[in-house]
Design a protein around this motif. Structure first.
Motif, PDB file in Angstrom:
ATOM      1  N   MET A   1     -13.926  31.767  10.660  1.00  0.00           N
ATOM      2  CA  MET A   1     -14.959  32.613  10.051  1.00  0.00           C
ATOM      3  C   MET A   1     -14.305  33.860   9.466  1.00  0.00           C
ATOM      4  O   MET A   1     -13.519  34.537  10.133  1.00  0.00           O
ATOM      5  CB  MET A   1     -16.005  33.018  11.107  1.00  0.00           C
ATOM      6  CG  MET A   1     -17.161  33.816  10.562  1.00  0.00           C
ATOM      7  SD  MET A   1     -18.403  34.162  11.841  1.00  0.00           S
ATOM      8  CE  MET A   1     -19.562  35.112  10.895  1.00  0.00           C
ATOM      9  N   HIS A   2     -14.601  34.164   8.200  1.00  0.00           N
ATOM     10  CA  HIS A   2     -14.006  35.319   7.547  1.00  0.00           C
ATOM     11  C   HIS A   2     -14.646  36.606   8.044  1.00  0.00           C
ATOM     12  O   HIS A   2     -15.839  36.667   8.322  1.00  0.00           O
ATOM     13  CB  HIS A   2     -14.169  35.205   6.036  1.00  0.00           C
ATOM     14  CG  HIS A   2     -13.446  34.048   5.430  1.00  0.00           C
ATOM     15  ND1 HIS A   2     -12.069  33.954   5.431  1.00  0.00           N
ATOM     16  CD2 HIS A   2     -13.906  32.921   4.820  1.00  0.00           C
ATOM     17  CE1 HIS A   2     -11.707  32.819   4.834  1.00  0.00           C
ATOM     18  NE2 HIS A   2     -12.808  32.173   4.459  1.00  0.00           N
ATOM     19  N   ALA A   3     -13.815  37.649   8.126  1.00  0.00           N
ATOM     20  CA  ALA A   3     -14.322  38.949   8.556  1.00  0.00           C
ATOM     21  C   ALA A   3     -15.229  39.533   7.478  1.00  0.00           C
ATOM     22  O   ALA A   3     -15.058  39.280   6.282  1.00  0.00           O
ATOM     23  CB  ALA A   3     -13.165  39.897   8.826  1.00  0.00           C
ATOM     24  N   LEU A   4     -16.190  40.308   7.926  1.00  0.00           N
ATOM     25  CA  LEU A   4     -17.078  41.034   7.023  1.00  0.00           C
ATOM     26  C   LEU A   4     -16.254  42.059   6.250  1.00  0.00           C
ATOM     27  O   LEU A   4     -15.465  42.803   6.830  1.00  0.00           O
ATOM     28  CB  LEU A   4     -18.153  41.730   7.856  1.00  0.00           C
ATOM     29  CG  LEU A   4     -19.430  42.196   7.182  1.00  0.00           C
ATOM     30  CD1 LEU A   4     -20.283  40.998   6.775  1.00  0.00           C
ATOM     31  CD2 LEU A   4     -20.201  43.108   8.135  1.00  0.00           C
ATOM     32  N   LYS A   5     -16.416  42.120   4.932  1.00  0.00           N
ATOM     33  CA  LYS A   5     -15.750  43.129   4.117  1.00  0.00           C
ATOM     34  C   LYS A   5     -16.789  44.148   3.663  1.00  0.00           C
ATOM     35  O   LYS A   5     -17.791  43.789   3.046  1.00  0.00           O
ATOM     36  CB  LYS A   5     -15.092  42.495   2.890  1.00  0.00           C
ATOM     37  CG  LYS A   5     -13.807  41.758   3.187  1.00  0.00           C
ATOM     38  CD  LYS A   5     -13.125  41.360   1.874  1.00  0.00           C
ATOM     39  CE  LYS A   5     -11.798  40.679   2.137  1.00  0.00           C
ATOM     40  NZ  LYS A   5     -11.111  40.337   0.866  1.00  0.00           N
ATOM     41  N   VAL A   6     -16.534  45.411   3.972  1.00  0.00           N
ATOM     42  CA  VAL A   6     -17.531  46.453   3.731  1.00  0.00           C
ATOM     43  C   VAL A   6     -16.886  47.661   3.061  1.00  0.00           C
ATOM     44  O   VAL A   6     -15.807  48.105   3.462  1.00  0.00           O
ATOM     45  CB  VAL A   6     -18.205  46.894   5.046  1.00  0.00           C
ATOM     46  CG1 VAL A   6     -19.293  47.936   4.767  1.00  0.00           C
ATOM     47  CG2 VAL A   6     -18.786  45.704   5.785  1.00  0.00           C
ATOM     48  N   ALA A  18     -17.835  57.806  11.450  1.00  0.00           N
ATOM     49  CA  ALA A  18     -18.405  57.117  12.613  1.00  0.00           C
ATOM     50  C   ALA A  18     -18.890  55.724  12.240  1.00  0.00           C
ATOM     51  O   ALA A  18     -18.737  54.773  13.012  1.00  0.00           O
ATOM     52  CB  ALA A  18     -19.548  57.944  13.192  1.00  0.00           C
ATOM     53  N   SER A  19     -19.462  55.582  11.055  1.00  0.00           N
ATOM     54  CA  SER A  19     -19.909  54.271  10.589  1.00  0.00           C
ATOM     55  C   SER A  19     -18.724  53.342  10.387  1.00  0.00           C
ATOM     56  O   SER A  19     -18.751  52.161  10.771  1.00  0.00           O
ATOM     57  CB  SER A  19     -20.696  54.410   9.285  1.00  0.00           C
ATOM     58  OG  SER A  19     -21.838  55.220   9.456  1.00  0.00           O
ATOM     59  N   ALA A  20     -17.664  53.865   9.786  1.00  0.00           N
ATOM     60  CA  ALA A  20     -16.457  53.073   9.581  1.00  0.00           C
ATOM     61  C   ALA A  20     -15.863  52.632  10.913  1.00  0.00           C
ATOM     62  O   ALA A  20     -15.441  51.473  11.061  1.00  0.00           O
ATOM     63  CB  ALA A  20     -15.433  53.876   8.783  1.00  0.00           C
ATOM     64  N   ALA A  21     -15.849  53.529  11.889  1.00  0.00           N
ATOM     65  CA  ALA A  21     -15.302  53.190  13.201  1.00  0.00           C
ATOM     66  C   ALA A  21     -16.120  52.091  13.871  1.00  0.00           C
ATOM     67  O   ALA A  21     -15.562  51.169  14.481  1.00  0.00           O
ATOM     68  CB  ALA A  21     -15.252  54.433  14.085  1.00  0.00           C
ATOM     69  N   ALA A  22     -17.442  52.173  13.761  1.00  0.00           N
ATOM     70  CA  ALA A  22     -18.304  51.162  14.371  1.00  0.00           C
ATOM     71  C   ALA A  22     -18.107  49.807  13.695  1.00  0.00           C
ATOM     72  O   ALA A  22     -18.054  48.765  14.359  1.00  0.00           O
ATOM     73  CB  ALA A  22     -19.762  51.589  14.278  1.00  0.00           C
ATOM     74  N   LEU A  23     -17.985  49.804  12.385  1.00  0.00           N
ATOM     75  CA  LEU A  23     -17.761  48.556  11.663  1.00  0.00           C
ATOM     76  C   LEU A  23     -16.403  47.963  12.006  1.00  0.00           C
ATOM     77  O   LEU A  23     -16.268  46.747  12.222  1.00  0.00           O
ATOM     78  CB  LEU A  23     -17.865  48.803  10.158  1.00  0.00           C
ATOM     79  CG  LEU A  23     -19.287  48.977   9.627  1.00  0.00           C
ATOM     80  CD1 LEU A  23     -19.276  49.691   8.276  1.00  0.00           C
ATOM     81  CD2 LEU A  23     -19.977  47.622   9.501  1.00  0.00           C
ATOM     82  N   ALA A  24     -15.378  48.800  12.059  1.00  0.00           N
ATOM     83  CA  ALA A  24     -14.040  48.317  12.401  1.00  0.00           C
ATOM     84  C   ALA A  24     -14.006  47.734  13.805  1.00  0.00           C
ATOM     85  O   ALA A  24     -13.356  46.712  14.051  1.00  0.00           O
ATOM     86  CB  ALA A  24     -13.028  49.452  12.263  1.00  0.00           C
ATOM     87  N   ALA A  25     -14.729  48.368  14.725  1.00  0.00           N
ATOM     88  CA  ALA A  25     -14.764  47.878  16.102  1.00  0.00           C
ATOM     89  C   ALA A  25     -15.411  46.500  16.190  1.00  0.00           C
ATOM     90  O   ALA A  25     -15.116  45.726  17.106  1.00  0.00           O
ATOM     91  CB  ALA A  25     -15.513  48.870  16.988  1.00  0.00           C
TER      92      ALA A  25
END
Length: 259
Positions: A1-6, A18-25
């Motif tokens: 499954m490919h990772a979400l790209k945002v 904070a949003s970037a950190a949550a998405l990366a996590a």
């Protein structure tokens, strides 16, 4: 499954970081956009952009093509109310964010999510249709002096107006792209970031409810977690909503008028 790209704008500090950190996590692959450089140890690609400048937005959109397609866009960039910055508030918070989103729509995959940061300050959008419609008829870089003459406002009122525009634009886009893309907004009340004092000064008459009822302001990571959720496939049936995040203050205010 490919990772979400945002894509995450305003990613170098505050709610954007904070949003970037949550998405990366959660395992997402990110491309960060901001006027300011992120911390040197940031592992994600970074593209500098000034969302007050149409040419800068177009250059960033072209640079993003090397990284896409994307399954999400988190539009977090913005400025607080400051002395005599009504024009900048409307240009950046509304028209700049819209211009950036529109410039990258063709790089978003089917089912992608666009999450824009609004504010509880924009909650009265239904009461101000004339000024919101007039703002959304403008484009980034337009001369806004006639608009501001038509709808005179303080810096705090201009901030409210700018976020009303974000909410209504997002709802309109959710309908226009209903079979392909999702559009939602997140509307926090006071958030404990370095620019909080600007909001407390601009909204002095309304400051303090969160502290009074909840005992504190929101933490950036709490808002970022909601942004990350709305950007993810887990929220796939959520579209066209404005997510209120004020710790319960709105519930209290609504119940007071309910009886």
């Amino acid at each position: 499954m490919h990772a979400l790209k945002v894509i995450v704008t305003g990613a170098s500090s505050g709610i954007g970081a904070a949003s970037a950190a949550a998405l990366a996590a959660s395992g997402a692959e990110l491309v960060l956009l901001d006027l300011n450089q992120p911390p040197a140890d940031t592992p994600h690609p970074f593209i500098q952009v000034d969302i007050a400048d149409p040419a800068s937005i177009q250059a960033a959109a072209e640079a993003l093509r090397a990284h896409g397609p994307f399954q999400g866009l988190c539009n977090i960039a913005g400025i607080p109310p400051r002395t005599d910055n009504q024009n900048a508030l409307l240009q950046i918070n509304t028209l700049g964010n819209i211009a950036l989103a529109e410039a990258v729509l063709d790089q978003l995959s089917d089912g992608a999510s666009v999450v824009s940061l609004a504010s509880r300050a924009g909650s009265r959008w239904q009461q101000n249709p004339e000024r919101v419609t007039a703002l959304l008829e403008c484009r980034l870089g337009d001369e806004l002096a006639p608009l501001l003459a038509r709808f005179p406002c303080t810096e705090g009122e201009a901030y409210e107006w700018s976020k009303e525009g974000v909410i209504v634009w997002s709802m309109r886009r959710s309908i226009a792209h209903i079979r392909k893309l999702r559009f939602n907004t997140v509307s926090p009340a006071a958030v404990a970031t370095p620019i909080l004092d600007h909001f407390l000064q601009a909204f002095a008459a309304r400051s303090g409810p969160a502290e009074k009822y909840v005992g504190r302001s929101a933490r950036p990571e709490e808002i970022g977690a909601a942004v990350a959720f709305l950007a993810s496939p887990q929220s796939s049936w959520i579209n066209g909503i404005d997510l209120c995040m004020d710790g319960g203050v709105s519930a209290d205010l609504q119940l007071r008028t309910y009886g």
